[in-house]
Design a protein around this motif. Structure first.
Motif, short mmCIF file in Angstrom:
data_model
loop_
_atom_site.label_atom_id
_atom_site.label_comp_id
_atom_site.label_asym_id
_atom_site.label_seq_id
_atom_site.Cartn_x
_atom_site.Cartn_y
_atom_site.Cartn_z
N ALA A 40 28.38 49.30 45.29
CA ALA A 40 29.22 49.52 44.12
C ALA A 40 29.48 48.18 43.42
O ALA A 40 29.25 47.11 43.98
CB ALA A 40 30.53 50.18 44.53
N ILE A 41 29.97 48.26 42.20
CA ILE A 41 30.29 47.06 41.42
C ILE A 41 31.75 46.72 41.67
O ILE A 41 32.64 47.52 41.38
CB ILE A 41 30.06 47.30 39.91
CG1 ILE A 41 28.68 47.86 39.63
CG2 ILE A 41 30.33 46.01 39.12
CD1 ILE A 41 27.54 46.96 39.98
N PHE A 42 32.00 45.52 42.20
CA PHE A 42 33.36 45.08 42.53
C PHE A 42 33.78 43.96 41.60
O PHE A 42 33.04 43.00 41.39
CB PHE A 42 33.40 44.59 43.97
CG PHE A 42 34.74 44.09 44.42
CD1 PHE A 42 35.84 44.94 44.46
CD2 PHE A 42 34.90 42.77 44.82
CE1 PHE A 42 37.07 44.48 44.88
CE2 PHE A 42 36.13 42.31 45.25
CZ PHE A 42 37.22 43.16 45.28
N ASP A 43 34.96 44.08 41.04
CA ASP A 43 35.54 43.05 40.18
C ASP A 43 36.92 42.73 40.74
O ASP A 43 37.86 43.52 40.60
CB ASP A 43 35.64 43.56 38.74
CG ASP A 43 36.12 42.48 37.76
OD1 ASP A 43 36.51 41.38 38.21
OD2 ASP A 43 36.09 42.75 36.55
N LYS A 44 37.01 41.59 41.42
CA LYS A 44 38.26 41.24 42.10
C LYS A 44 39.39 40.95 41.12
O LYS A 44 40.56 41.10 41.45
CB LYS A 44 38.04 40.03 43.01
CG LYS A 44 39.20 39.75 43.91
CD LYS A 44 38.86 38.72 44.96
CE LYS A 44 40.01 38.61 45.94
NZ LYS A 44 39.66 37.81 47.08
N ALA A 45 39.07 40.53 39.91
CA ALA A 45 40.11 40.16 38.95
C ALA A 45 39.99 40.96 37.66
O ALA A 45 40.05 40.41 36.56
CB ALA A 45 40.05 38.67 38.66
N HIS A 46 39.82 42.26 37.79
CA HIS A 46 39.74 43.14 36.61
C HIS A 46 41.07 43.08 35.86
O HIS A 46 42.14 43.16 36.46
CB HIS A 46 39.45 44.56 37.05
CG HIS A 46 39.46 45.56 35.94
ND1 HIS A 46 38.45 45.63 35.01
CD2 HIS A 46 40.35 46.50 35.60
CE1 HIS A 46 38.72 46.60 34.16
NE2 HIS A 46 39.87 47.15 34.50
N GLN A 47 41.02 42.93 34.55
CA GLN A 47 42.24 42.85 33.76
C GLN A 47 42.65 44.22 33.25
O GLN A 47 41.84 44.94 32.67
CB GLN A 47 42.08 41.90 32.58
CG GLN A 47 43.39 41.65 31.86
CD GLN A 47 43.28 40.54 30.85
OE1 GLN A 47 42.24 40.32 30.28
NE2 GLN A 47 44.37 39.85 30.64
N VAL A 48 43.90 44.56 33.51
CA VAL A 48 44.46 45.83 33.06
C VAL A 48 45.46 45.54 31.96
O VAL A 48 46.36 44.72 32.13
CB VAL A 48 45.16 46.56 34.23
CG1 VAL A 48 45.76 47.87 33.76
CG2 VAL A 48 44.19 46.80 35.38
N VAL A 49 45.30 46.20 30.83
CA VAL A 49 46.22 45.98 29.71
C VAL A 49 46.88 47.31 29.36
O VAL A 49 46.21 48.32 29.20
CB VAL A 49 45.48 45.43 28.47
CG1 VAL A 49 46.43 45.27 27.31
CG2 VAL A 49 44.78 44.12 28.80
N ILE A 58 50.84 44.22 27.73
CA ILE A 58 51.22 43.76 29.06
C ILE A 58 49.94 43.76 29.88
O ILE A 58 49.26 44.78 29.96
CB ILE A 58 52.25 44.71 29.70
CG1 ILE A 58 53.51 44.81 28.83
CG2 ILE A 58 52.60 44.24 31.11
CD1 ILE A 58 54.43 45.93 29.24
N SER A 59 49.60 42.63 30.47
CA SER A 59 48.36 42.58 31.24
C SER A 59 48.61 42.08 32.64
O SER A 59 49.57 41.36 32.91
CB SER A 59 47.32 41.70 30.54
OG SER A 59 47.78 40.38 30.45
#
Length: 109
Positions: A40-49, A58-59
């Motif tokens: 799977a594709i892992f993004d440890k620091a995905h930004q949520v806004v 707010i992020s």
């Protein structure tokens, strides 16, 4: 036409995982099935806004995992477990990704 489009989307998803994917051990908490090894594709620091009541953004950053649904025995659910690079995570939110994928927001356990 839809069948051809779905097939092309699946081929693209597979190629993306071969190129950028990481080994993951996925455990469904709702099923007695054994953990399954997937890529799977892992993004440890995905930004949520999100947007506050005043309209200001707010992020935050959260780990995110993009999974191919065909690789799992059943749909991912909140509370499922994931092990990536020896670190255990729990699925905190599931968002549809379209064309056979889902994005899973993770919390380190």
């Amino acid at each position: 036409m839809t069948v051809a489009w779905d097939r092309m989307a699946d081929l693209t998803n597979r190629a993306t995982r071969r190129t950028f994917g990481r080994p993951v051990v996925y455990t469904h908490t709702s099923a007695p099935a054994a953990p399954v090894a997937i890529t799977a594709i892992f993004d440890k620091a995905h930004q949520v806004v999100t947007w506050g009541e005043d309209g200001q953004p707010i992020s935050t950053t959260r780990p995110m995992l993009d999974v191919r649904l065909a690789d799992l025995a059943e749909r991912p659910r909140k509370g499922d477990g994931v092990v990536i690079d020896g670190i255990t995570y729990q699925v905190s939110d599931v968002q549809p990704g379209g064309h056979g994928t889902s994005q899973l927001m993770l919390v380190e356990v």
